[in-house]
Design a protein around this motif. Structure first.
Motif, PDB file in Angstrom:
ATOM      1  N   GLU A  75      -3.650   4.296  -9.257  1.00 17.53           N
ATOM      2  CA  GLU A  75      -4.845   4.835  -9.365  1.00 17.53           C
ATOM      3  C   GLU A  75      -5.030   6.186  -8.969  1.00 17.53           C
ATOM      4  O   GLU A  75      -4.400   6.344  -7.908  1.00 17.53           O
ATOM      5  CB  GLU A  75      -5.923   4.085  -9.118  1.00 17.53           C
ATOM      6  CG  GLU A  75      -6.034   3.618  -7.680  1.00 17.53           C
ATOM      7  CD  GLU A  75      -7.136   2.813  -7.182  1.00 17.53           C
ATOM      8  OE1 GLU A  75      -7.887   2.329  -8.051  1.00 17.53           O
ATOM      9  OE2 GLU A  75      -7.241   2.722  -5.896  1.00 17.53           O
ATOM     10  N   ASP A 133      -9.714   6.092   5.633  1.00  9.49           N
ATOM     11  CA  ASP A 133     -10.203   4.817   4.892  1.00  9.49           C
ATOM     12  C   ASP A 133      -9.114   4.506   3.626  1.00  9.49           C
ATOM     13  O   ASP A 133      -9.631   3.914   2.573  1.00  9.49           O
ATOM     14  CB  ASP A 133     -11.671   4.775   4.270  1.00  9.49           C
ATOM     15  CG  ASP A 133     -11.766   5.954   3.224  1.00  9.49           C
ATOM     16  OD1 ASP A 133     -10.860   6.828   2.947  1.00  9.49           O
ATOM     17  OD2 ASP A 133     -12.974   6.247   2.942  1.00  9.49           O
ATOM     18  N   TRP A 186       1.111   5.643  -1.341  1.00 11.33           N
ATOM     19  CA  TRP A 186       0.569   6.982  -2.116  1.00 11.33           C
ATOM     20  C   TRP A 186       1.727   7.615  -2.595  1.00 11.33           C
ATOM     21  O   TRP A 186       2.605   7.855  -2.193  1.00 11.33           O
ATOM     22  CB  TRP A 186      -0.284   7.736  -1.122  1.00 11.33           C
ATOM     23  CG  TRP A 186      -1.629   6.772  -0.247  1.00 11.33           C
ATOM     24  CD1 TRP A 186      -2.639   7.108  -0.817  1.00 11.33           C
ATOM     25  CD2 TRP A 186      -1.344   5.847   0.562  1.00 11.33           C
ATOM     26  NE1 TRP A 186      -3.369   6.185  -0.106  1.00 11.33           N
ATOM     27  CE2 TRP A 186      -2.782   5.235   0.719  1.00 11.33           C
ATOM     28  CE3 TRP A 186      -0.578   5.180   1.243  1.00 11.33           C
ATOM     29  CZ2 TRP A 186      -3.165   4.299   1.506  1.00 11.33           C
ATOM     30  CZ3 TRP A 186      -0.721   4.134   1.928  1.00 11.33           C
ATOM     31  CH2 TRP A 186      -2.082   3.614   2.093  1.00 11.33           C
ATOM     32  N   GLN A 206      -6.747   8.839  -6.645  1.00 10.13           N
ATOM     33  CA  GLN A 206      -7.938   8.983  -5.651  1.00 10.13           C
ATOM     34  C   GLN A 206      -8.413  10.444  -5.538  1.00 10.13           C
ATOM     35  O   GLN A 206      -9.485  10.720  -5.119  1.00 10.13           O
ATOM     36  CB  GLN A 206      -6.970   8.609  -4.316  1.00 10.13           C
ATOM     37  CG  GLN A 206      -7.003   6.958  -4.242  1.00 10.13           C
ATOM     38  CD  GLN A 206      -6.355   6.788  -2.826  1.00 10.13           C
ATOM     39  OE1 GLN A 206      -5.806   7.421  -2.031  1.00 10.13           O
ATOM     40  NE2 GLN A 206      -6.710   5.571  -2.483  1.00 10.13           N
ATOM     41  N   SER A 218      -7.599  11.357   5.220  1.00 12.46           N
ATOM     42  CA  SER A 218      -8.334  10.346   4.834  1.00 12.46           C
ATOM     43  C   SER A 218      -8.450   9.406   6.064  1.00 12.46           C
ATOM     44  O   SER A 218      -7.256   8.956   6.709  1.00 12.46           O
ATOM     45  CB  SER A 218      -7.826   9.387   3.691  1.00 12.46           C
ATOM     46  OG  SER A 218      -8.661   8.228   3.622  1.00 12.46           O
ATOM     47  N   ARG A 223      -9.610   6.454   0.126  1.00 12.84           N
ATOM     48  CA  ARG A 223     -10.864   6.057  -0.932  1.00 12.84           C
ATOM     49  C   ARG A 223     -11.764   7.324  -0.854  1.00 12.84           C
ATOM     50  O   ARG A 223     -12.471   7.711  -1.675  1.00 12.84           O
ATOM     51  CB  ARG A 223     -11.668   5.000  -0.409  1.00 12.84           C
ATOM     52  CG  ARG A 223     -11.183   3.607  -0.738  1.00 12.84           C
ATOM     53  CD  ARG A 223     -11.874   2.422  -0.291  1.00 12.84           C
ATOM     54  NE  ARG A 223     -12.291   2.462   1.005  1.00 12.84           N
ATOM     55  CZ  ARG A 223     -11.391   1.532   1.707  1.00 12.84           C
ATOM     56  NH1 ARG A 223     -10.089   1.153   1.054  1.00 12.84           N
ATOM     57  NH2 ARG A 223     -11.506   1.313   3.049  1.00 12.84           N
ATOM     58  N   SER A 224     -11.627   8.200   0.443  1.00 14.05           N
ATOM     59  CA  SER A 224     -12.210   9.508   0.677  1.00 14.05           C
ATOM     60  C   SER A 224     -11.450  10.545   1.282  1.00 14.05           C
ATOM     61  O   SER A 224     -10.473  10.006   2.290  1.00 14.05           O
ATOM     62  CB  SER A 224     -13.656   9.476   1.417  1.00 14.05           C
ATOM     63  OG  SER A 224     -13.464   8.913   2.530  1.00 14.05           O
ATOM     64  N   GLU A 259       0.822  -1.210  -0.115  1.00 11.83           N
ATOM     65  CA  GLU A 259       0.153  -0.033   0.062  1.00 11.83           C
ATOM     66  C   GLU A 259       0.884   1.133   0.020  1.00 11.83           C
ATOM     67  O   GLU A 259       1.506   1.548   0.798  1.00 11.83           O
ATOM     68  CB  GLU A 259      -1.057  -0.121   1.132  1.00 11.83           C
ATOM     69  CG  GLU A 259      -1.676  -1.167   1.388  1.00 11.83           C
ATOM     70  CD  GLU A 259      -2.832  -1.024   0.236  1.00 11.83           C
ATOM     71  OE1 GLU A 259      -3.410   0.172   0.080  1.00 11.83           O
ATOM     72  OE2 GLU A 259      -3.485  -1.944  -0.074  1.00 11.83           O
ATOM     73  N   HIS A 303      -2.832   6.160  -5.410  1.00  8.27           N
ATOM     74  CA  HIS A 303      -2.686   5.115  -4.589  1.00  8.27           C
ATOM     75  C   HIS A 303      -2.291   3.818  -5.480  1.00  8.27           C
ATOM     76  O   HIS A 303      -2.522   3.680  -6.679  1.00  8.27           O
ATOM     77  CB  HIS A 303      -4.310   4.834  -4.082  1.00  8.27           C
ATOM     78  CG  HIS A 303      -4.030   3.540  -3.235  1.00  8.27           C
ATOM     79  ND1 HIS A 303      -4.795   2.453  -3.788  1.00  8.27           N
ATOM     80  CD2 HIS A 303      -3.445   3.253  -2.036  1.00  8.27           C
ATOM     81  CE1 HIS A 303      -4.542   1.375  -2.750  1.00  8.27           C
ATOM     82  NE2 HIS A 303      -3.974   2.102  -1.875  1.00  8.27           N
TER      83      HIS A 303
END
Length: 323
Positions: free
Chosen positions: A116, A157, A97, A118, A155, A160-161, A95, A107
């Motif tokens: 991808e 999560d 960023w 985010q 964030s 994701r948000s 994982e 991410h």
């Protein structure tokens, strides 16, 4: 990191002043995937990180590179945009960023091989085209991204948000936030005008720590015993009490300090923007590392007995001698 602000301003001004016909063919970097290039490892690199044993580098035009042989060879990752990236961080072997211009947050769930989007500034007028300059996540998926003009996003999560976090920072003047890092159990942010913010373990807010320097800090390093913040004009401040008090470290240079790390032997290493390597056993007095290959630097990552350096000329490996 000031070159990031300058580059963003110049690019924006050039676009606004360009003839309409020239702008008509403009391809927004947020919509343009990073181009594959055999020269990517020789272009500007601003960020370095470890994803387990894999090394990941991020920099110009959305380029992300990764190496599974400690920097001996590099492969280019698939990235959906081509804005300049300022930093990359991993919370574990998979994982990670990366953040950069236009409020971009990327991410990866596979150790940096693919990425991808985010978040970007088009999704949030308050973020707009402000560059994000650093990012931090813990293993539970709680993260913060910080950048120019006090921009701060959080964030809970795994990215994701995202929502704004400026109200959690003691930064009423919206000063640039250049770096964020956990040192011991606490989380620190450094920025311009001597700004050092601390979120103590268990606290919700970042509080400003008084410092005896009013210039920009570009980074920080340390462990449970020491905290070192560093920046313009070779300035480095050392604290052994979690930022309650500071002493000026003797760095022996007037060149801006771009990166800092704690090495496996417990010594502290600073890297100047001109590529000087400065080493200290206690963080109070630094000495130049012998046999250093000169060259501009923006980021550094310790490897086994070596230091990987990224900068305007790409990536290079510098052997480290014993202290």
């Amino acid at each position: 990191m000031t070159h990031l602000y300058r580059a963003a301003a110049l690019a924006c001004a050039a676009w606004l002043l360009a003839p309409h016909a020239a702008r008509a063919g403009f391809a927004d970097p947020l919509d343009t995937p990073a181009l594959a290039s055999p020269l990517a490892s020789r272009a500007l690199v601003n960020g370095l990180a470890l994803a387990g044993t894999r090394v990941v580098a991020a920099g110009q035009r959305g380029h992300v590179l990764y190496s599974d042989d400690q920097g001996g060879s590099w492969r280019q990752a698939a990235v959906p945009l081509s804005v300049d990236l300022a930093a990359v961080r991993f919370s574990g072997p998979r994982e990670g960023w990366a953040v950069g211009h236009d409020g971009a947050i990327l991410h990866s769930a596979d150790g940096g091989a693919t990425w991808e989007r985010q978040f970007d500034g088009r999704r949030d007028p308050q973020a707009g085209d402000k560059p994000l300059l650093d990012v931090w996540f813990d293993a539970a998926g709680h993260g913060l991204a910080v950048g120019a003009f006090g921009l701060a996003l959080r964030s809970e999560d795994g990215g994701r948000s995202w929502r704004h976090a400026e109200d959690l920072l003691d930064n009423p003047n919206g000063l640039h936030l250049n770096a964020i890092r956990a040192v011991g159990p606490d989380l620190y942010i450094v920025g311009e005008q001597g700004l050092v913010l601390k979120r103590a373990a268990g606290a919700a807010r970042f509080t400003a720590l008084p410092t005896p320097y009013q210039g920009s800090f570009f980074g920080l390093a340390g462990d449970a015993r020491r905290l070192l913040v560093f920046g313009l004009r070779g300035t480095a401040l050392l604290s052994t009490d979690g930022g309650a008090s500071w002493t000026r470290a003797e760095t022996g240079t007037q060149t801006a300090l771009a990166a800092g790390e704690v090495l496996d032997d417990g010594s502290l290493l600073l890297v100047s923007q001109s590529g000087q390597l400065l080493r200290s056993a206690d963080g109070a007095r630094f000495s130049p590392q012998p046999g250093v290959q000169p060259g501009p630097a923006a980021a550094a990552l310790p490897l086994a007995g070596r230091l990987l350096i990224g900068g305007p000329r790409g990536l290079r490996v510098q052997p480290l001698t014993r202290k």
